[in-house]
Design an enzyme around this catalytic site. Sequence first.
Site, mmCIF file in Angstrom:
data_model
loop_
_atom_site.group_PDB
_atom_site.id
_atom_site.type_symbol
_atom_site.label_atom_id
_atom_site.label_comp_id
_atom_site.label_asym_id
_atom_site.label_seq_id
_atom_site.Cartn_x
_atom_site.Cartn_y
_atom_site.Cartn_z
ATOM 1 N N GLU A 13 -5.484 2.014 1.629
ATOM 2 C CA GLU A 13 -5.414 0.856 2.536
ATOM 3 C C GLU A 13 -5.739 1.290 3.961
ATOM 4 O O GLU A 13 -6.450 0.605 4.698
ATOM 5 C CB GLU A 13 -4.000 0.245 2.485
ATOM 6 N N GLU A 14 -5.215 2.449 4.339
ATOM 7 C CA GLU A 14 -5.393 2.930 5.718
ATOM 8 C C GLU A 14 -6.840 3.321 5.998
ATOM 9 O O GLU A 14 -7.192 3.639 7.128
ATOM 10 C CB GLU A 14 -4.464 4.122 5.992
ATOM 11 N N HIS A 18 2.045 4.734 12.694
ATOM 12 C CA HIS A 18 0.921 5.669 12.531
ATOM 13 C C HIS A 18 1.163 7.013 13.218
ATOM 14 O O HIS A 18 0.211 7.650 13.658
ATOM 15 C CB HIS A 18 -0.395 5.043 13.020
ATOM 16 N N ASP A 27 4.262 -5.143 3.602
ATOM 17 C CA ASP A 27 3.713 -4.056 4.409
ATOM 18 C C ASP A 27 4.556 -3.937 5.679
ATOM 19 O O ASP A 27 4.515 -4.813 6.537
ATOM 20 C CB ASP A 27 2.242 -4.353 4.749
ATOM 21 N N HIS A 65 0.847 -1.197 0.000
ATOM 22 C CA HIS A 65 0.000 0.000 0.000
ATOM 23 C C HIS A 65 0.876 1.238 0.000
ATOM 24 O O HIS A 65 1.902 1.303 0.678
ATOM 25 C CB HIS A 65 -1.044 -0.020 1.113
ATOM 26 N N ASP A 120 5.417 2.467 7.328
ATOM 27 C CA ASP A 120 4.051 2.038 6.978
ATOM 28 C C ASP A 120 3.469 3.007 5.951
ATOM 29 O O ASP A 120 2.857 3.993 6.315
ATOM 30 C CB ASP A 120 3.189 2.023 8.244
HETATM 31 N N1 BES Z 1 0.663 -1.644 7.964
HETATM 32 C C1 BES Z 1 -0.535 -1.932 8.696
HETATM 33 C C2 BES Z 1 -0.797 -3.429 8.800
HETATM 34 C C3 BES Z 1 0.278 -4.178 9.561
HETATM 35 C C4 BES Z 1 0.075 -4.417 10.899
HETATM 36 C C5 BES Z 1 1.413 -4.646 8.940
HETATM 37 C C6 BES Z 1 1.034 -5.100 11.618
HETATM 38 C C7 BES Z 1 2.386 -5.318 9.668
HETATM 39 C C8 BES Z 1 2.182 -5.552 11.006
HETATM 40 C C9 BES Z 1 -1.736 -1.281 8.008
HETATM 41 O O1 BES Z 1 -1.395 -0.130 7.302
HETATM 42 C C10 BES Z 1 -2.730 -0.875 9.063
HETATM 43 O O2 BES Z 1 -2.495 0.078 9.748
HETATM 44 N N2 BES Z 1 -3.814 -1.649 9.179
HETATM 45 C C11 BES Z 1 -4.832 -1.398 10.150
HETATM 46 C C12 BES Z 1 -6.177 -1.889 9.652
HETATM 47 C C13 BES Z 1 -6.633 -1.256 8.353
HETATM 48 C C14 BES Z 1 -7.855 -1.978 7.825
HETATM 49 C C15 BES Z 1 -6.892 0.222 8.519
HETATM 50 C C16 BES Z 1 -4.497 -2.158 11.440
HETATM 51 O O3 BES Z 1 -3.710 -3.127 11.397
HETATM 52 O O4 BES Z 1 -5.011 -1.749 12.483
HETATM 53 ZN ZN ZN Z 2 -1.048 1.471 8.673
#
Ligand code: BES
Ligand code: ZN
Length: 494
Positions: free
Chosen positions: A322-323, A445, A351, A278, A290
């Site tokens: 994606e976020e 984040h 990711d 993403h 990220d």
């Molecule tokens: N980069 C994260 C996902 C991730 C989490 C990768 C842990 C590697 C290890 C992704 O951008 C994210 O923040 N995902 C959210 C959920 C999404 C549907 C908004 C999350 O994991 O809370």
């Molecule tokens: Zn993220």
Amino acid sequence: MAISNSVRTSSSVGLAAALALICATRIVSADDIVGRPPAGRDLTIGEGAFRHLQALQDIAVASGGNRAAGTVGYDRSAQYVAERLKEAGYAVRLEEFEFPFFEEKSPPVLIASRPDGAREPAPSDAVRTLANSGSSDAEARLHAVNLGLTAAPPAASASGCEAADFQAFERGAVALIRRGTCQFQVKVDNAVAAGAVGVVIMNEGTENRTDAFSGVLSKGAAIPVVGVSYEFGRSLATGAGGTVRLAVNAVQGTRSTRNVVADTGSDDKGPLIVVGAHLDSVPEGPGMNDNGSGSAAVLEAALRLAQEPARGRMRFAFWGAEERGLIGSRHHVASLSEDERRQIAVYVNLDMVGSPNFARFVRSSAATPEGLAAVVRNEFIADFRAHDLPFEQRTGGRFGSDDASFSQKGIATVGLYTGASAQKPESEAKLFGGTSGRPYDPCYHRACDTTANISREALEQNTRALVRALRATIASHPQGTSVPATIDLPGPKQ
Ligand code: BES
Ligand code: ZN
């Protein structure tokens, strides 16, 4: 008269400045910001990937500090990636789609008032608005919803997942719900149906689920919804009988954004390998780990493979939004025909591959992958072994990334990641080095997710493993030949 004049003057100055900014952001392209790469220098894989990351960082700095979907920072990131892929000879397309845009105008406010009149404002680091929350500023009674806080240590929660949890709920109150089991949207929809005027979701209190958290409501809500730390949630719950003031100030709307998708020009009819990362960041920061890191790795791999004679049938994808709930990758998968979906032998996801306190995780949707998914997984492992690098395999579990969009449609997925906000356990610090009891990525984040938050070592190792695995997939199905017999592609029943 003098007053109204000065008001007019300052507002027209403000307008001129705003117009200049709009014009500047439209006209200044990614390449104006990034500049041309130095010619005639052979970069290592790691240097190549880091150069892309630096470009994305420069873009964020020139674009208000982030690369979130719907912003100029994202548009320029997409432009940068698309230009590099076109120069390398790929057929590049921009896949447009709409998504619910959300922007906070000021931080959320949460103040508890005890029955005895004492007021307790939430510390600013203990409360965060969920994306796509509604906006309002209301004071109402606080009603706890099946919190189940008696177990020690705290057990998993299903608070608010069922309409029955709200049987005794008083209409017009703010619901206090605990995170866990079902999607935030399900809890919030149940609260709305029961007449809640706001929702406070406390963290679950289980391992790595204690702090205030960010989340996304997939469909949105008309009432304010915030997430709070487990600790602040507990203090709200013990002060039952009081009221809370809950205020969220944000705009909701619809914007369009895009995936960048590059296909090898080959007319090979063999299986298709989709490799993705993403490209959007959260609004809070530039998103270098990220997921500038995964984007840089995938872009560098695409550029390297473009220089090699046999390229197989590959698609390199850079997902938008994606976020905001995996929207770009979901859109892509949904827009494919059944036949096109069946041709995808594996989706490879990168990711967060440059975490400063990194681990090395090889993730796959199946415990025992088959066909090209097995080739990719095995080659990741072989590359780490060849360089004496420890790794761990992961399958299943909670994981909110674009691989879910593919695995939900029955497509095998394999991926690399180096860890997010969770704390690195002692056992992993022994295996991988780094610091136990500290997050893999302390800037997850956050505004501090800059290039200074990147392990160049981890970025290089993961990019190198990706290049090796993709080369191996080509070797295992030479161009012009059909799918090897060992690959079991699901097809229509005979
Ligand atoms: N980069 C994260 C996902 C991730 C989490 C990768 C842990 C590697 C290890 C992704 O951008 C994210 O923040 N995902 C959210 C959920 C999404 C549907 C908004 C999350 O994991 O809370
Ligand atoms: Zn993220």
